[in-house]
Scaffold this active site. Structure first.
Site, PDB file in Angstrom:
ATOM      1  N   HIS A 200       4.531   5.880  11.669  1.00 20.39           N
ATOM      2  CA  HIS A 200       4.092   5.729  10.275  1.00 20.39           C
ATOM      3  C   HIS A 200       3.124   6.881   9.977  1.00 20.39           C
ATOM      4  CE1 HIS A 200       3.082   4.071   6.509  1.00 20.39           C
ATOM      5  NE2 HIS A 200       2.771   2.831   6.835  1.00 20.39           N
TER       6      HIS A 200
ATOM      7  N   ARG B 117      10.975   4.014   3.603  1.00 24.26           N
ATOM      8  CA  ARG B 117      10.618   3.035   4.655  1.00 24.26           C
ATOM      9  C   ARG B 117      11.884   2.277   5.023  1.00 24.26           C
ATOM     10  NH1 ARG B 117       5.600  -1.032   4.627  1.00 24.26           N
ATOM     11  NH2 ARG B 117       4.668   0.951   5.241  1.00 24.26           N
TER      12      ARG B 117
ATOM     13  N   LYS C  87      25.742  -3.110  -0.264  1.00 26.92           N
ATOM     14  CA  LYS C  87      27.214  -3.044  -0.300  1.00 26.92           C
ATOM     15  C   LYS C  87      27.750  -2.247   0.883  1.00 26.92           C
ATOM     16  CE  LYS C  87      26.701  -1.912  -4.909  1.00 26.92           C
ATOM     17  NZ  LYS C  87      27.155  -1.189  -6.101  1.00 26.92           N
TER      18      LYS C  87
ATOM     19  N   ARG D 267       0.801  -1.227   0.000  1.00 27.30           N
ATOM     20  CA  ARG D 267       0.000   0.000   0.000  1.00 27.30           C
ATOM     21  C   ARG D 267       0.834   1.277   0.000  1.00 27.30           C
ATOM     22  NH1 ARG D 267      -2.785  -3.894   1.674  1.00 27.30           N
ATOM     23  NH2 ARG D 267      -0.829  -4.430   2.616  1.00 27.30           N
ATOM     24  N   THR D 268       1.790   1.380   0.900  1.00 28.57           N
ATOM     25  CA  THR D 268       2.465   2.672   1.081  1.00 28.57           C
ATOM     26  C   THR D 268       3.271   3.031  -0.167  1.00 28.57           C
ATOM     27  OG1 THR D 268       2.588   2.119   3.417  1.00 28.57           O
ATOM     28  CG2 THR D 268       3.868   4.010   2.691  1.00 28.57           C
TER      29      THR D 268
HETATM   30  N1   CP Z   1      -0.362   0.020   5.870  1.00 33.28           N
HETATM   31  C1   CP Z   1       0.829  -0.237   5.319  1.00 33.28           C
HETATM   32  O1   CP Z   1       1.840   0.372   5.664  1.00 33.28           O
HETATM   33  O2   CP Z   1       0.817  -1.227   4.355  1.00 33.28           O
HETATM   34  P1   CP Z   1       2.080  -1.703   3.538  1.00 33.28           P
HETATM   35  O3   CP Z   1       3.035  -2.354   4.508  1.00 33.28           O
HETATM   36  O4   CP Z   1       1.552  -2.668   2.500  1.00 33.28           O
HETATM   37  O5   CP Z   1       2.721  -0.485   2.919  1.00 33.28           O
END
Ligand code: CP
Length: 303
Positions: A129, A101, A80, A51-52
Protein backbone atom coordinates in the site's frame (compact mmCIF):
# COMPACT_ATOMS: atom_id res chain seq x y z
CA UNK A 1 5.63 7.34 -18.12
CA UNK A 2 5.89 6.00 -14.54
CA UNK A 3 3.42 4.17 -12.32
CA UNK A 4 3.75 3.49 -8.58
CA UNK A 5 3.15 -0.13 -7.59
CA UNK A 6 5.77 -0.65 -4.86
CA UNK A 7 7.28 2.03 -2.61
CA UNK A 8 10.79 0.82 -3.52
CA UNK A 9 10.25 2.19 -7.03
CA UNK A 10 10.88 5.61 -5.47
CA UNK A 11 14.49 6.36 -4.55
CA UNK A 12 15.19 8.06 -1.22
CA UNK A 13 16.00 11.22 -3.20
CA UNK A 14 12.61 11.07 -4.89
CA UNK A 15 10.93 10.48 -1.52
CA UNK A 16 12.68 13.54 -0.11
CA UNK A 17 11.50 15.60 -3.09
CA UNK A 18 7.91 14.40 -2.59
CA UNK A 19 8.13 15.32 1.11
CA UNK A 20 9.45 18.77 0.20
CA UNK A 21 6.63 19.32 -2.30
CA UNK A 22 4.10 18.10 0.30
CA UNK A 23 5.41 20.58 2.88
CA UNK A 24 5.19 23.36 0.29
CA UNK A 25 1.59 22.35 -0.55
CA UNK A 26 0.72 22.66 3.16
CA UNK A 27 2.34 26.13 3.33
CA UNK A 28 1.13 27.43 -0.04
CA UNK A 29 -2.00 25.54 -1.18
CA UNK A 30 -3.04 28.31 -3.61
CA UNK A 31 0.14 27.78 -5.63
CA UNK A 32 -1.13 24.30 -6.53
CA UNK A 33 -4.84 25.04 -7.06
CA UNK A 34 -4.67 24.92 -10.89
CA UNK A 35 -1.72 22.60 -11.50
CA UNK A 36 -3.98 19.85 -12.85
CA UNK A 37 -6.59 21.93 -14.66
CA UNK A 38 -8.07 19.79 -17.43
CA UNK A 39 -6.63 16.52 -16.05
CA UNK A 40 -8.69 13.53 -14.88
CA UNK A 41 -7.99 10.93 -12.20
CA UNK A 42 -9.85 7.58 -12.33
CA UNK A 43 -10.34 5.83 -8.99
CA UNK A 44 -10.96 2.11 -9.62
CA UNK A 45 -11.76 0.57 -6.25
CA UNK A 46 -12.56 -3.15 -6.29
CA UNK A 47 -12.41 -3.20 -2.47
CA UNK A 48 -13.94 -0.89 0.18
CA UNK A 49 -12.15 2.30 1.19
CA UNK A 50 -12.87 5.60 2.90
CA UNK A 51 -9.51 7.35 3.27
CA UNK A 52 -7.59 6.24 0.19
CA UNK A 53 -10.32 6.79 -2.38
CA UNK A 54 -11.66 10.02 -0.93
CA UNK A 55 -8.19 11.46 -0.32
CA UNK A 56 -7.18 10.70 -3.92
CA UNK A 57 -10.36 12.41 -5.09
CA UNK A 58 -9.87 15.40 -2.75
CA UNK A 59 -6.22 15.60 -3.86
CA UNK A 60 -7.16 15.82 -7.55
CA UNK A 61 -9.91 18.39 -6.90
CA UNK A 62 -7.50 20.52 -4.85
CA UNK A 63 -5.10 20.46 -7.81
CA UNK A 64 -7.87 21.74 -10.09
CA UNK A 65 -8.50 18.41 -11.81
CA UNK A 66 -11.53 16.15 -12.09
CA UNK A 67 -12.34 12.63 -10.97
CA UNK A 68 -14.24 9.65 -12.33
CA UNK A 69 -14.44 6.03 -11.25
CA UNK A 70 -16.22 3.40 -9.20
CA UNK A 71 -16.10 2.37 -5.56
CA UNK A 72 -17.09 -1.29 -5.80
CA UNK A 73 -16.38 -4.09 -8.23
CA UNK A 74 -20.09 -4.86 -8.63
CA UNK A 75 -20.78 -1.52 -10.27
CA UNK A 76 -18.10 -2.12 -12.92
CA UNK A 77 -17.88 -4.60 -15.79
CA UNK A 78 -15.61 -6.75 -13.60
CA UNK A 79 -18.95 -8.16 -12.38
CA UNK A 80 -19.50 -9.38 -15.97
CA UNK A 81 -16.06 -10.99 -16.11
CA UNK A 82 -13.91 -8.22 -17.59
CA UNK A 83 -10.19 -8.62 -16.86
CA UNK A 84 -8.08 -6.06 -14.97
CA UNK A 85 -5.98 -5.65 -18.13
CA UNK A 86 -9.00 -4.75 -20.27
CA UNK A 87 -10.37 -2.42 -17.59
CA UNK A 88 -7.02 -0.59 -17.48
CA UNK A 89 -6.84 -0.31 -21.30
CA UNK A 90 -10.37 1.09 -21.32
CA UNK A 91 -9.97 3.60 -18.51
CA UNK A 92 -6.74 4.90 -20.08
CA UNK A 93 -8.99 6.23 -22.89
CA UNK A 94 -10.91 8.36 -20.36
CA UNK A 95 -8.43 9.46 -17.70
CA UNK A 96 -4.86 10.79 -17.39
CA UNK A 97 -3.97 8.74 -14.29
CA UNK A 98 -5.47 5.76 -12.44
CA UNK A 99 -5.56 4.86 -8.73
CA UNK A 100 -6.51 1.20 -8.28
CA UNK A 101 -7.34 -0.86 -5.18
CA UNK A 102 -7.89 -4.58 -5.65
CA UNK A 103 -8.21 -7.59 -3.32
CA UNK A 104 -5.80 -9.61 -5.49
CA UNK A 105 -2.07 -9.11 -4.98
CA UNK A 106 -0.49 -7.93 -8.23
CA UNK A 107 -3.68 -6.60 -9.88
CA UNK A 108 -2.45 -2.97 -10.02
CA UNK A 109 0.84 -4.24 -11.52
CA UNK A 110 -1.12 -6.03 -14.26
CA UNK A 111 -3.10 -2.82 -14.81
CA UNK A 112 0.11 -0.78 -15.12
CA UNK A 113 1.46 -3.22 -17.72
CA UNK A 114 -1.64 -2.72 -19.84
CA UNK A 115 -2.37 0.96 -19.31
CA UNK A 116 -1.46 3.93 -21.48
CA UNK A 117 -1.53 6.17 -18.38
CA UNK A 118 0.22 5.94 -14.96
CA UNK A 119 -1.31 3.52 -12.45
CA UNK A 120 -1.02 3.99 -8.68
CA UNK A 121 -1.39 0.97 -6.42
CA UNK A 122 -3.98 2.04 -3.83
CA UNK A 123 -3.65 -1.28 -1.96
CA UNK A 124 -3.42 -4.81 -3.38
CA UNK A 125 -4.63 -7.59 -1.09
CA UNK A 126 -2.23 -8.30 1.76
CA UNK A 127 0.75 -7.15 -0.32
CA UNK A 128 1.51 -3.43 -0.59
CA UNK A 129 0.00 0.00 0.00
CA UNK A 130 2.63 2.52 -1.15
CA UNK A 131 0.53 5.68 -0.86
CA UNK A 132 -0.32 4.85 2.77
CA UNK A 133 3.43 4.65 3.25
CA UNK A 134 3.78 8.13 1.77
CA UNK A 135 1.23 9.33 4.34
CA UNK A 136 3.13 7.53 7.11
CA UNK A 137 6.47 8.99 6.01
CA UNK A 138 5.15 12.57 5.94
CA UNK A 139 3.71 12.00 9.42
CA UNK A 140 7.04 10.68 10.75
CA UNK A 141 8.89 13.54 9.01
CA UNK A 142 6.63 16.16 10.60
CA UNK A 143 6.57 14.53 14.05
CA UNK A 144 10.16 13.35 14.44
CA UNK A 145 12.08 15.36 11.82
CA UNK A 146 14.13 12.30 10.85
CA UNK A 147 13.99 8.71 9.57
CA UNK A 148 17.41 7.65 10.88
CA UNK A 149 17.94 6.22 14.39
CA UNK A 150 14.32 5.20 15.01
CA UNK A 151 12.99 2.13 16.80
CA UNK A 152 9.67 1.31 15.18
CA UNK A 153 7.19 -1.15 16.68
CA UNK A 154 4.56 -2.73 14.44
CA UNK A 155 1.67 -4.31 16.34
CA UNK A 156 -1.30 -6.47 15.32
CA UNK A 157 -1.83 -8.20 11.99
CA UNK A 158 1.67 -8.22 10.52
CA UNK A 159 0.92 -11.15 8.21
CA UNK A 160 -1.75 -9.56 6.02
CA UNK A 161 -0.97 -5.91 6.86
CA UNK A 162 -0.02 -4.39 3.52
CA UNK A 163 0.65 -0.99 5.10
CA UNK A 164 3.18 -2.66 7.42
CA UNK A 165 4.99 -4.38 4.54
CA UNK A 166 5.28 -1.16 2.53
CA UNK A 167 6.44 0.98 5.47
CA UNK A 168 9.15 -1.55 6.42
CA UNK A 169 10.41 -1.42 2.80
CA UNK A 170 10.63 2.36 2.95
CA UNK A 171 12.20 2.71 6.41
CA UNK A 172 14.78 -0.06 6.07
CA UNK A 173 16.76 2.19 3.73
CA UNK A 174 17.56 4.64 6.54
CA UNK A 175 20.46 4.45 9.03
CA UNK A 176 20.18 2.56 12.31
CA UNK A 177 16.45 1.83 12.04
CA UNK A 178 15.32 -1.06 14.26
CA UNK A 179 12.03 -2.92 14.00
CA UNK A 180 10.04 -4.62 16.78
CA UNK A 181 7.35 -6.94 15.40
CA UNK A 182 4.55 -7.49 17.96
CA UNK A 183 1.86 -9.97 16.94
CA UNK A 184 0.09 -13.20 17.83
CA UNK A 185 2.02 -16.17 16.45
CA UNK A 186 -0.67 -16.73 13.78
CA UNK A 187 -0.20 -13.21 12.39
CA UNK A 188 3.59 -12.92 12.35
CA UNK A 189 5.46 -10.88 9.78
CA UNK A 190 5.98 -13.00 6.62
CA UNK A 191 9.27 -14.87 6.22
CA UNK A 192 10.07 -13.09 2.96
CA UNK A 193 10.13 -9.75 4.82
CA UNK A 194 12.38 -11.12 7.57
CA UNK A 195 14.71 -12.75 5.03
CA UNK A 196 15.20 -9.40 3.28
CA UNK A 197 15.95 -7.66 6.59
CA UNK A 198 18.44 -10.34 7.60
CA UNK A 199 20.14 -10.19 4.21
CA UNK A 200 20.45 -6.41 4.44
CA UNK A 201 21.75 -6.51 8.04
CA UNK A 202 18.76 -4.66 9.53
CA UNK A 203 17.97 -5.34 13.19
CA UNK A 204 14.57 -6.69 14.19
CA UNK A 205 12.99 -8.61 17.04
CA UNK A 206 9.72 -10.57 17.24
CA UNK A 207 7.53 -10.77 20.33
CA UNK A 208 3.95 -11.19 21.48
CA UNK A 209 4.41 -8.66 24.32
CA UNK A 210 3.24 -5.13 23.56
CA UNK A 211 3.66 -3.61 27.03
CA UNK A 212 7.10 -5.19 27.47
CA UNK A 213 8.27 -3.56 24.20
CA UNK A 214 6.77 -0.13 24.81
CA UNK A 215 9.67 1.67 26.54
CA UNK A 216 12.03 1.20 23.55
CA UNK A 217 9.75 2.58 20.86
CA UNK A 218 9.99 5.92 19.05
CA UNK A 219 7.02 4.96 16.89
CA UNK A 220 4.22 2.49 17.59
CA UNK A 221 2.36 1.49 14.42
CA UNK A 222 -0.88 -0.22 15.42
CA UNK A 223 -2.90 -2.23 12.90
CA UNK A 224 -6.34 -3.80 12.64
CA UNK A 225 -6.85 -7.56 12.49
CA UNK A 226 -8.44 -7.74 9.05
CA UNK A 227 -11.59 -9.85 8.95
CA UNK A 228 -11.63 -9.77 5.13
CA UNK A 229 -8.30 -11.63 4.87
CA UNK A 230 -9.33 -14.62 7.03
CA UNK A 231 -10.63 -17.87 5.53
CA UNK A 232 -12.12 -18.89 8.86
CA UNK A 233 -14.43 -16.68 10.98
CA UNK A 234 -13.52 -18.58 14.16
CA UNK A 235 -9.84 -17.65 13.77
CA UNK A 236 -10.78 -14.02 13.23
CA UNK A 237 -12.95 -13.93 16.36
CA UNK A 238 -10.20 -15.54 18.42
CA UNK A 239 -7.51 -13.09 17.25
CA UNK A 240 -9.37 -9.84 16.66
CA UNK A 241 -8.81 -8.34 20.13
CA UNK A 242 -5.26 -9.62 20.62
CA UNK A 243 -4.02 -6.07 21.26
CA UNK A 244 -6.05 -3.14 22.54
CA UNK A 245 -3.99 -0.03 23.24
CA UNK A 246 -5.30 1.79 26.33
CA UNK A 247 -3.87 4.75 28.31
CA UNK A 248 -2.64 2.31 31.01
CA UNK A 249 -0.54 0.42 28.46
CA UNK A 250 1.28 3.66 27.60
CA UNK A 251 2.64 3.96 31.17
CA UNK A 252 6.22 3.10 30.07
CA UNK A 253 6.09 4.76 26.66
CA UNK A 254 8.41 7.64 25.77
CA UNK A 255 6.88 11.11 26.16
CA UNK A 256 7.53 11.78 22.48
CA UNK A 257 6.58 8.37 21.06
CA UNK A 258 4.29 8.74 18.02
CA UNK A 259 1.28 6.43 17.74
CA UNK A 260 0.37 5.70 14.13
CA UNK A 261 -2.43 3.61 12.63
CA UNK A 262 -3.39 3.53 8.94
CA UNK A 263 -7.09 3.28 9.94
CA UNK A 264 -9.84 2.11 9.84
CA UNK A 265 -9.70 1.32 13.56
CA UNK A 266 -11.95 -1.30 15.13
CA UNK A 267 -10.97 -2.00 18.78
CA UNK A 268 -7.20 -1.89 18.72
CA UNK A 269 -6.81 1.70 19.96
CA UNK A 270 -9.10 2.91 22.72
CA UNK A 271 -10.79 6.23 21.89
CA UNK A 272 -9.43 7.40 25.27
CA UNK A 273 -6.06 7.76 23.50
CA UNK A 274 -7.35 10.07 20.77
CA UNK A 275 -6.58 13.23 22.77
CA UNK A 276 -3.11 12.05 23.84
CA UNK A 277 -0.56 14.32 22.10
CA UNK A 278 1.22 11.18 20.90
CA UNK A 279 -1.79 10.05 18.84
CA UNK A 280 -1.01 10.82 15.18
CA UNK A 281 -3.53 8.69 13.28
CA UNK A 282 -5.82 11.52 12.21
CA UNK A 283 -2.78 13.58 11.23
CA UNK A 284 -1.87 10.64 8.96
CA UNK A 285 -5.26 11.02 7.24
CA UNK A 286 -4.55 14.68 6.41
CA UNK A 287 -0.97 13.91 5.37
CA UNK A 288 -2.25 11.18 3.04
CA UNK A 289 -4.17 13.69 0.96
CA UNK A 290 -1.16 16.00 0.72
CA UNK A 291 1.26 13.24 -0.31
CA UNK A 292 -1.22 11.99 -2.92
CA UNK A 293 -1.29 15.53 -4.34
CA UNK A 294 2.50 15.52 -4.53
CA UNK A 295 2.50 12.05 -6.14
CA UNK A 296 -0.11 12.97 -8.76
CA UNK A 297 2.01 16.01 -9.74
CA UNK A 298 5.09 13.81 -10.03
CA UNK A 299 3.51 11.05 -12.12
CA UNK A 300 1.75 13.54 -14.40
CA UNK A 301 5.09 15.35 -14.74
CA UNK A 302 3.54 18.68 -13.76
CA UNK A 303 6.17 21.29 -12.86
N1 CP B 1 -5.66 3.40 5.31
C1 CP B 1 -6.53 3.00 4.38
O1 CP B 1 -6.15 2.42 3.36
O2 CP B 1 -7.85 3.30 4.65
P1 CP B 1 -9.07 2.95 3.71
O3 CP B 1 -9.19 1.45 3.64
O4 CP B 1 -10.27 3.61 4.34
O5 CP B 1 -8.76 3.51 2.34
Amino acid sequence: MRSLIDILELSTTELEKLLAVACDIIENPQKYAHKCDGKKLATLFFEPSTRTRLSFEAAMYELGGNVLGFSEANSSSAAKGESVADTAKTVGCYADIIAMRHPKEGAPLVASMNSSVPVINAGDGGHNHPTQTLADLLTIHREKGRFDNLTVGFCGDLKFGRTVHSLISALKRYKNVKFVFISPSELKIPDYVKETLTKEGIKYTETTDLEGSMADLDILYMTRVQRERFFNEEDYLRLKDSYILTPEKLANAKEDMSILHPLPRVNEISVAIDNDPRACYFKQVFNGKIMRMALILKLLEVE
